[in-house]
Scaffold this active site. Structure first.
Site, PDB file in Angstrom:
ATOM      1  CB  ALA A  92      -1.044   0.012   1.450  1.00 35.13           C
ATOM      2  CG  ASP A 102       1.854  -2.023   3.584  1.00 36.17           C
ATOM      3  OD1 ASP A 102       2.299  -1.667   2.270  1.00 36.17           O
ATOM      4  OD2 ASP A 102       2.716  -2.116   4.377  1.00 36.17           O
ATOM      5  CG  ASN A 146      12.432  -6.396  -3.373  1.00 34.91           C
ATOM      6  OD1 ASN A 146      12.090  -6.245  -2.305  1.00 34.91           O
ATOM      7  ND2 ASN A 146      12.206  -5.767  -4.319  1.00 34.91           N
ATOM      8  CB  THR A 189       7.645  -6.815  -6.702  1.00 34.73           C
ATOM      9  OG1 THR A 189       6.848  -6.358  -5.841  1.00 34.73           O
ATOM     10  CG2 THR A 189       9.043  -6.550  -5.670  1.00 34.73           C
ATOM     11  CG  HIS A 213      11.118  -3.594 -16.072  1.00 37.18           C
ATOM     12  ND1 HIS A 213      10.871  -2.424 -16.900  1.00 37.18           N
ATOM     13  CD2 HIS A 213      11.176  -3.151 -14.807  1.00 37.18           C
ATOM     14  CE1 HIS A 213      10.743  -1.408 -16.139  1.00 37.18           C
ATOM     15  NE2 HIS A 213      10.529  -1.865 -14.911  1.00 37.18           N
TER      16      HIS A 213
END
Length: 315
Positions: free
Chosen positions: A10, A33, A95, A119, A175
């Site tokens: 969030a 979150d 992550n 992410t 990416h």
């Protein structure tokens, strides 16, 4: 019955996603979150705009993954954001752990949902998300190509002084710095960009600098913000993917999708054009690439594979 869209994370992207989804009335929203009060506060704030914007969807905030239950779409933005001077790849260790935990929660509470990952490092994180959630490979995708293509279109529209609506362009591959903007498939109202070079409306040198700026699009914003990373354009891009799924629009969108032999690549998530409809990724569009484009794409996929392998080892 309205669809349920759950946003995991969030922060800036999560809040912007919720705002856009509410304005488009795509479905009821749950923000999740780990930060106490943050998803609840943003949900309340957004809900209080409903009488002005005239939407009547429900928006809830939660600190518990059990709120994923019965989600039709899950969009994940949770994780460490990129800071100035960091590459997307620098985020891989932290992550990977976060995404793996979220994946297991998806497996438990909503294994049939359509999953969109934002992410970073994007391509590797989509792979971790799919393997930990065990959702079907065509139901788990990464948002990257739409954002990168959007940046390219914007820069071209400014340089050529034409409406952004007239420009079609897209970016293949990972990416990151190895992304492959496909100049040959870039058109302005159907006219190839090469014609604009011939007519001296843009120089090859200027076009090359625009391609370079596209590759570094996120880094440029990082540097300007000084803290945190881009969120408006990434959120818009993910909403376009969710809308194509929820409304069975069958849009052709560049996304990080699972390849099983397409483009000569097996068992890897990487950015390619796909058709997204009610069944998730319904088709991967294989483009004919020149020898040079194939070489660039291979370089990009090798970088993605190395990072994906690293993320898998960390687990």
């Amino acid at each position: 019955m309205r669809k349920k869209i759950t946003l995991v994370g969030a922060g800036n992207i999560g809040g912007t996603l919720a705002h856009l989804i509410a304005l488009k009335q795509l479905g009821d929203i749950t923000l999740i979150d780990i930060a106490k009060g943050v998803p609840q506060g943003k949900a309340l704030d957004l809900s209080q705009s409903s009488s002005v914007e005239l939407f009547d969807i429900k928006i809830n905030g939660s600190n518990n993954y059990s709120s994923l239950k019965e989600s039709d779409v899950v969009i994940i933005t949770a994780g460490l954001p990129r800071m100035p001077g960091m590459s997307r790849d620098d985020l891989v260790e932290t992550n990977t752990k976060i995404i793996s935990t979220i994946g297991k929660a998806i497996k438990k509470y909503c294994p049939k949902a359509f999953i969109i990952c934002i992410t970073n490092p994007l391509d590797a994180m989509v792979s971790i998300l799919q393997s930990s959630s065990k959702v079907k490979k065509n139901m788990c995708v990464g948002m990257a190509g739409i954002l990168d293509s959007s940046r390219l279109k914007f820069f071209l529209s400014k340089e050529l002084n034409v409406s952004i609506k007239s420009i079609e362009a897209f970016v293949l591959g990972g990416h990151g710095d190895t992304m492959v903007p496909l100049v040959r498939y870039t058109t302005i109202s159907g006219v190839p960009i090469q014609e604009f070079i011939k007519k001296k409306l843009i120089t090859q040198k200027k076009l090359n600098s625009i391609l370079k700026r596209t590759q570094n699009g996120g880094g440029e914003i990082n540097k300007l913000l000084g803290k945190g990373s881009a969120f408006y354009a990434p959120a818009s891009s993910a909403v376009q993917m969710a809308e194509s799924f929820l409304k069975d629009k069958k849009m052709i969108l560049p996304c990080a999708a699972y390849l099983d032999g397409e483009y000569g690549i097996k068992d890897l998530y990487v950015g390619v054009p796909v058709i997204i409809g009610k069944n998730g990724v319904e088709k991967i569009i294989e483009l004919k690439l020149t020898a040079n484009e194939k070489q660039e794409f291979k370089k990009s996929t090798n970088a993605v594979r190395n990072l994906t392998n690293l993320a898998e080892k960390l687990l």
